[in-house]
Design an enzyme around this catalytic site. Structure first.
Site, PDB file in Angstrom:
ATOM      1  CG  LEU A 186      -1.942  -1.106   1.196  1.00  0.00           C
ATOM      2  CD1 LEU A 186      -2.781  -1.077   2.583  1.00  0.00           C
ATOM      3  CD2 LEU A 186      -2.935  -0.966   0.190  1.00  0.00           C
ATOM      4  N   GLY A 187       1.989   1.192   0.401  1.00  0.00           N
ATOM      5  CA  GLY A 187       2.919   2.461   0.721  1.00  0.00           C
ATOM      6  C   GLY A 187       4.001   2.151   1.630  1.00  0.00           C
ATOM      7  CB  VAL A 209       1.677  -0.041   5.082  1.00  0.00           C
ATOM      8  CG1 VAL A 209       0.313  -0.514   5.313  1.00  0.00           C
ATOM      9  CG2 VAL A 209       2.167   1.022   6.162  1.00  0.00           C
ATOM     10  CG  ASP A 256       5.045  12.442  10.185  1.00  0.00           C
ATOM     11  OD1 ASP A 256       5.163  13.493   9.567  1.00  0.00           O
ATOM     12  OD2 ASP A 256       4.799  11.397   9.980  1.00  0.00           O
TER      13      ASP A 256
END
Length: 499
Positions: free
Chosen positions: A119-120, A127, A240
């Site tokens: 996913l990333g 992930v 963040d």
């Protein structure tokens, strides 16, 4: 924890001391005249009503369980959190699936999940979309995988541990739920909810002119604000916030992600009586914003005077409720962490920073949602950092954003943190800004989101394979994780530790 209006949040172990003081006070009251006894009874009844109301409105803020802030050691075995301690996740099929396997004596590990798609990636891991084998109905999760050797060599093992400990504490509708965590010889794994709607950055790119309408931005900002408020209640500074880290669930509501940069500290949440203000809306003109950093006039602390001589009747309070406030101001981190375009001035100048950095990033976040770009972006990273420090906030000439939205952004993007909106009163102060007028904070989960993701066709990811992976397949999966984690470097993502 026990919630007492006008006092700090106190643990059950210490609450009896406050009760004793209250009983002593009541004993003295019994010596007064009957007229005063009757007046006292009226005040107590009013207080009980207010306590009931504020308890209802605080449901999204604090879970009804104690928060364990102590550091946790690594556990080589699988660990899943009991869903009975996560009130907002009642009826979650993911918990049902995890607990079903756990009840059969199965300790979840990497072999219990079928990897479907990457996913990333972030600074410390990648992930994946995964399927839990043997679950009925079929259940999907997002699994964050971190390479141990890489974490050790890059001195980021502590960050991974901190993220896991923070995720274990969270119980909020707009924050992740950690269903399980485990480790192998090579990896740390965190099993969380899969958000089918992607992130707000990708969603923004699909909007006309690549920016959200003001109503949509208000909706997303409201939910992010509640998440930040809850984190600050736990003594967690997020550090963040950016659209890439705000995920969209399948129901259109949001979930903050990535807590490896978060900072933990002690905190003392308190209930403070508020008074309804009146008069001006506190709008700042553009010239004032350019000349310097001003705090909007609509934002002044509204504190309850404790003097008994100045007690006011119920009508004097105009139906206002106590405000729950918690800003962990007793922390001064010297870490240089974050994304260039979102860094607060105090981080860049290495002056030490606390929870106010989250309100700066919240201002950048709202600006980007409404304008499709961040306000201080330069030709390169160095130019961006210079702009944050040395350039005033400006809005595009073509901006169609309302004056109330601009006013909120100006108050959040004050370069001196002590003059920034919410520095002392936190999210309570931001909620009262005219930009959020009409938002029903207690019932926001029932609001219709501005965007509903398309249903995901998981069949295109699922591959036909045996329930138990052979050793060769397990080794292949391990190599895939290795390569993915090695390639997970983001040039726009900076982390420098001074201490």
């Amino acid at each position: 924890m026990l919630l007492k209006p006008g006092n700090k949040l106190v643990s059950p172990e210490t609450s009896h001391h406050r009760d004793s003081a209250s009983n002593s006070s009541n004993h003295k009251c019994q010596q007064q005249k009957p007229r005063k006894d009757k007046q006292k009874q009226v005040e107590q009844n009013t207080k009980k009503i207010e306590e009931h109301q504020i308890k209802s409105e605080s449901t999204l803020l604090i879970s009804n369980h104690n928060v364990n802030m102590s550091s946790q050691s690594n556990n080589s075995e699988s660990t899943s959190t009991n869903n009975s301690s996560k009130p907002h996740t009642g009826g979650d099929i993911r918990w049902d699936a995890v607990n079903s396997l756990k009840s059969r004596g199965i300790k979840l590990g990497i072999s219990d999940f079928r990897v479907l798609k990457r996913l990333g990636y972030g600074d410390i891991g990648s992930v994946y979309l995964v399927e839990l084998k043997g679950a009925n109905p079929t259940t999907y999760f997002a699994m964050k995988v971190m390479d141990k050797a890489s974490l050790v060599s890059r001195n980021k093992l502590l960050r991974a541990q901190t993220e896991r400990e923070i995720l274990s504490q969270l119980d909020h509708p707009f924050l992740p739920t950690l269903y399980s965590h485990f480790e192998t010889d090579k990896f740390y794994c965190l099993v969380m909810e899969f958000c089918s709607g992607g992130n707000l950055y990708s969603l923004r790119q699909k909007q006309p002119n690549k920016c959200f309408t003001e109503d949509a931005a208000r909706f997303f900002a409201s939910e992010v604000l509640l998440a930040l408020e809850y984190l600050h209640m736990l003594g967690i500074v997020y550090r963040d916030l950016k659209p890439e880290n705000v995920l969209v669930r399948d129901d259109g509501h949001i979930m903050l992600s990535d807590f490896d940069l978060s900072l933990r500290c002690s905190v003392n949440p308190t209930l403070v009586k508020s008074f309804n203000g009146g008069g001006t809306t506190g709008i700042i003109d553009d010239n004032a914003a350019v000349q310097g950093c001003y705090q909007p006039s609509a934002f002044f602390p509204r504190m309850l005077q404790s003097s008994k001589k100045n007690r006011k009747s119920k009508s004097d309070f105009d139906g206002s409720l106590p405000e729950l406030m918690a800003e962990p101001t007793n922390v001064k981190s010297m870490s240089f962490v974050g994304t260039h375009e979102y860094l607060a001035p105090e981080i860049i100048k290495n002056e030490g920073h606390g929870s106010a950095v989250d309100w700066w990033t919240f201002g950048i976040f709202i600006y980007e949602l409404l304008h499709g770009a961040t306000p201080f972006k330069g030709q390169g990273n160095k130019a961006t950092l210079y702009n944050v420090i040395g350039q005033p906030l400006r809005f595009p000439e073509y901006s169609q954003v309302s004056s109330t939205a601009k006013d909120l952004i100006k108050g959040l993007l004050v370069k001196e943190p002590q003059n920034r909106i919410a520095y002392k009163r936190g999210a309570t102060e931001i909620k009262q800004h005219p930009f959020f007028e009409g938002v029903n904070w207690a019932l926001i989960r029932g609001e219709t989101p501005p965007h509903l993701p398309e249903p995901v066709d998981f069949s295109c990811y699922v591959k036909k394979e045996k329930e138990s992976l052979p050793p060769a397949a397990t080794e292949k999966k391990s190599k895939m994780f290795d390569e993915a984690n090695k390639s997970g470097s983001d040039p726009d993502y900076i982390v420098f530790e001074y201490f």
